[in-house]
Write a protein that holds these residues in place. Structure first.
Motif, short mmCIF file in Angstrom:
data_model
loop_
_atom_site.label_atom_id
_atom_site.label_comp_id
_atom_site.label_asym_id
_atom_site.label_seq_id
_atom_site.Cartn_x
_atom_site.Cartn_y
_atom_site.Cartn_z
N ILE A 1 -4.04 2.67 -7.42
CA ILE A 1 -4.41 1.33 -6.99
C ILE A 1 -3.69 0.96 -5.70
O ILE A 1 -4.30 0.42 -4.77
CB ILE A 1 -4.10 0.30 -8.10
CG1 ILE A 1 -4.88 0.64 -9.38
CG2 ILE A 1 -4.41 -1.11 -7.65
CD1 ILE A 1 -4.58 -0.26 -10.55
N LEU A 2 -2.40 1.26 -5.63
CA LEU A 2 -1.63 0.96 -4.41
C LEU A 2 -2.15 1.77 -3.23
O LEU A 2 -2.25 1.25 -2.10
CB LEU A 2 -0.15 1.25 -4.65
CG LEU A 2 0.54 0.41 -5.72
CD1 LEU A 2 1.98 0.85 -5.90
CD2 LEU A 2 0.48 -1.07 -5.37
N LEU A 3 -2.50 3.04 -3.47
CA LEU A 3 -3.06 3.86 -2.40
C LEU A 3 -4.40 3.30 -1.92
O LEU A 3 -4.67 3.24 -0.71
CB LEU A 3 -3.22 5.30 -2.89
CG LEU A 3 -3.85 6.29 -1.90
CD1 LEU A 3 -3.01 6.38 -0.63
CD2 LEU A 3 -4.00 7.66 -2.54
N ALA A 4 -5.24 2.88 -2.87
CA ALA A 4 -6.53 2.30 -2.50
C ALA A 4 -6.36 1.00 -1.71
O ALA A 4 -7.09 0.74 -0.75
CB ALA A 4 -7.37 2.06 -3.75
N ILE A 5 -5.38 0.18 -2.10
CA ILE A 5 -5.12 -1.07 -1.38
C ILE A 5 -4.69 -0.77 0.05
O ILE A 5 -5.17 -1.42 1.01
CB ILE A 5 -4.06 -1.90 -2.11
CG1 ILE A 5 -4.61 -2.42 -3.45
CG2 ILE A 5 -3.58 -3.06 -1.25
CD1 ILE A 5 -3.57 -3.13 -4.29
N ALA A 6 -3.80 0.21 0.23
CA ALA A 6 -3.33 0.55 1.58
C ALA A 6 -4.48 1.06 2.45
O ALA A 6 -4.62 0.66 3.62
CB ALA A 6 -2.22 1.59 1.49
N LEU A 7 -5.32 1.93 1.91
CA LEU A 7 -6.43 2.48 2.69
C LEU A 7 -7.49 1.41 2.97
O LEU A 7 -8.05 1.36 4.08
CB LEU A 7 -7.05 3.67 1.96
CG LEU A 7 -6.15 4.92 1.85
CD1 LEU A 7 -6.82 5.98 1.00
CD2 LEU A 7 -5.83 5.46 3.23
N ALA A 8 -7.78 0.58 1.97
CA ALA A 8 -8.75 -0.50 2.19
C ALA A 8 -8.23 -1.48 3.24
O ALA A 8 -9.01 -1.99 4.06
CB ALA A 8 -9.03 -1.22 0.87
N TYR A 9 -6.93 -1.73 3.22
CA TYR A 9 -6.34 -2.62 4.23
C TYR A 9 -6.48 -2.02 5.62
O TYR A 9 -6.74 -2.74 6.60
CB TYR A 9 -4.87 -2.84 3.89
CG TYR A 9 -4.22 -3.97 4.64
CD1 TYR A 9 -4.39 -5.28 4.22
CD2 TYR A 9 -3.45 -3.74 5.76
CE1 TYR A 9 -3.81 -6.33 4.91
CE2 TYR A 9 -2.85 -4.77 6.45
CZ TYR A 9 -3.04 -6.07 6.01
OH TYR A 9 -2.47 -7.11 6.71
#
Length: 359
Positions: A42-50
């Motif tokens: 989830i944290l990785l997805a948030i960073a990439l989406a950001y």
């Protein structure tokens, strides 16, 4: 001393917004520390989406709808990831295996070259010092190799987890981009009403983190490509592998450049020996590092937060010790977050609004 701490506490936490900010930070860090493995995708997805939100907004400003912008950016992201896996990763893997096979010969050659140093500098070095240096270096290399091997064997168990990440993370990124406003509305509905300082910190961090992540991505690409071109021009072996290492080293300020110099030095020494070509390769590598630090970084991070090198190195050591690679990668944003929180807590609370009196 107790009275001083009491007055400081009453001065800082008499503001409900400060209490809300403090509780939110404590809760967030506690969740990350306790459930980091579960929250990792989830944290990785948030960073990439950001990171992908920036080109998405650029397309929207050009008159393209939000959904079409998300589809375009997400498709390009998946295409780039597939291209890296199909073309770059096999080359890096092949050169890594070849380098590992030639490492004993490289170390033997380096040992012979080291034993020549007492002949060149008899007043400064002797054979006993070289023997001690080789013994200590060999022991540390063996310990490092055992650590890497143990981590590699542990990672084999998580192959299925990695495969799941390859499916789950892209899905999370897509829906985070597509339903951004809806997800932010859900987050705002959960946050307490007293969130003036939260808004202040998040607004400051939005600009800083976006500039930092975007700048780092561009810096890694430019440094990697330029380094590969320079090493290829000198016909240095393992040019692709070394270029990737040099490019990724910019993610770790100051320390990364120092660490990645060792493999470049060893490969060049093994290939060219103590020759003029060896000196030219190292000189070209140092020129790339100097241009990166003195020209590229000021251009890319002119709007990013400025932190003293002592704070940056301390953040890399502390957060790297807590969360490994991702702690190192996000060391500067986390240090910027701490700076923004301290600045927010230093601002005086807003005076209470007077309630209208009813006649």
């Amino acid at each position: 001393m107790f009275d001083y701490l009491k007055n400081w506490y009453q001065r800082k936490f008499s503001d409900p917004d400060a209490v809300t900010l403090f509780l939110l930070l404590v809760t967030a860090f506690a969740l990350i520390i306790l459930f980091s493995q579960v929250l990792a995708p989830i944290l990785l997805a948030i960073a990439l989406a950001y990171l992908l939100e920036w080109p998405t907004q650029k397309l929207q400003r050009a008159g393209i709808s939000r959904f079409a912008s998300v589809i375009t950016v997400f498709s390009l992201f998946i295409a780039l990831a597939v291209a890296l896996v199909l073309f770059l990763v096999p080359v890096i893997w092949q050169q890594s295996v070849t380098l590992a096979g030639e490492l004993p010969a490289m170390l033997s050659n380096a040992k012979q070259l080291l034993y020549r140093l007492p002949e060149l500098f008899p007043n400064y070095l002797n054979v006993g010092q070289i023997d001690h240096f080789i013994e200590v270096s060999t022991a540390r290399l063996l310990a490092f190799g055992e650590t890497i091997l143990g981590q590699s064997l542990n990672q084999l168990v998580g192959v299925m987890t990695i495969l799941i990440y390859l499916i789950v993370v892209p899905l999370l990124i897509f829906f985070m981009l597509k339903d951004k406003e809806q997800l932010l509305a859900h987050v705002n509905s959960v946050l307490p009403y007293n969130r003036r300082l939260i808004s202040q910190v998040s607004g400051e961090m939005h600009i800083q983190i976006m500039n930092y992540i975007r700048g780092k991505a561009i810096e890694v690409l430019i440094v990697g490509v330029v380094t590969f071109a320079v090493f290829t021009a000198f016909e240095l072996r393992y040019a692709a592998l070394l270029a990737v290492l040099v490019g990724l080293s910019v993610l770790i300020p100051y320390i990364g450049a120092a660490v990645v110099t060792l493999p470049v030095f060893l490969v060049a020494l093994f290939q060219f020996g103590w020759s003029a070509m060896f000196a030219y390769v190292l000189l070209a590598y140092l020129v790339v590092q100097a241009l990166d630090g003195n020209l590229l970084v000021p251009l890319l991070f002119s709007e990013a937060v400025s932190l003293h090198p002592v704070y940056i190195i301390a953040a890399v050591l502390i957060f790297g010790g807590l969360w490994g690679f991702w702690g190192v990668f996000f060391a500067i944003p986390l240090a910027s977050l701490i700076k923004a929180v301290i600045r927010a807590l230093s601002t005086p609370p807003e005076p209470p609004q007077s309630q209208p009196t009813s006649d």
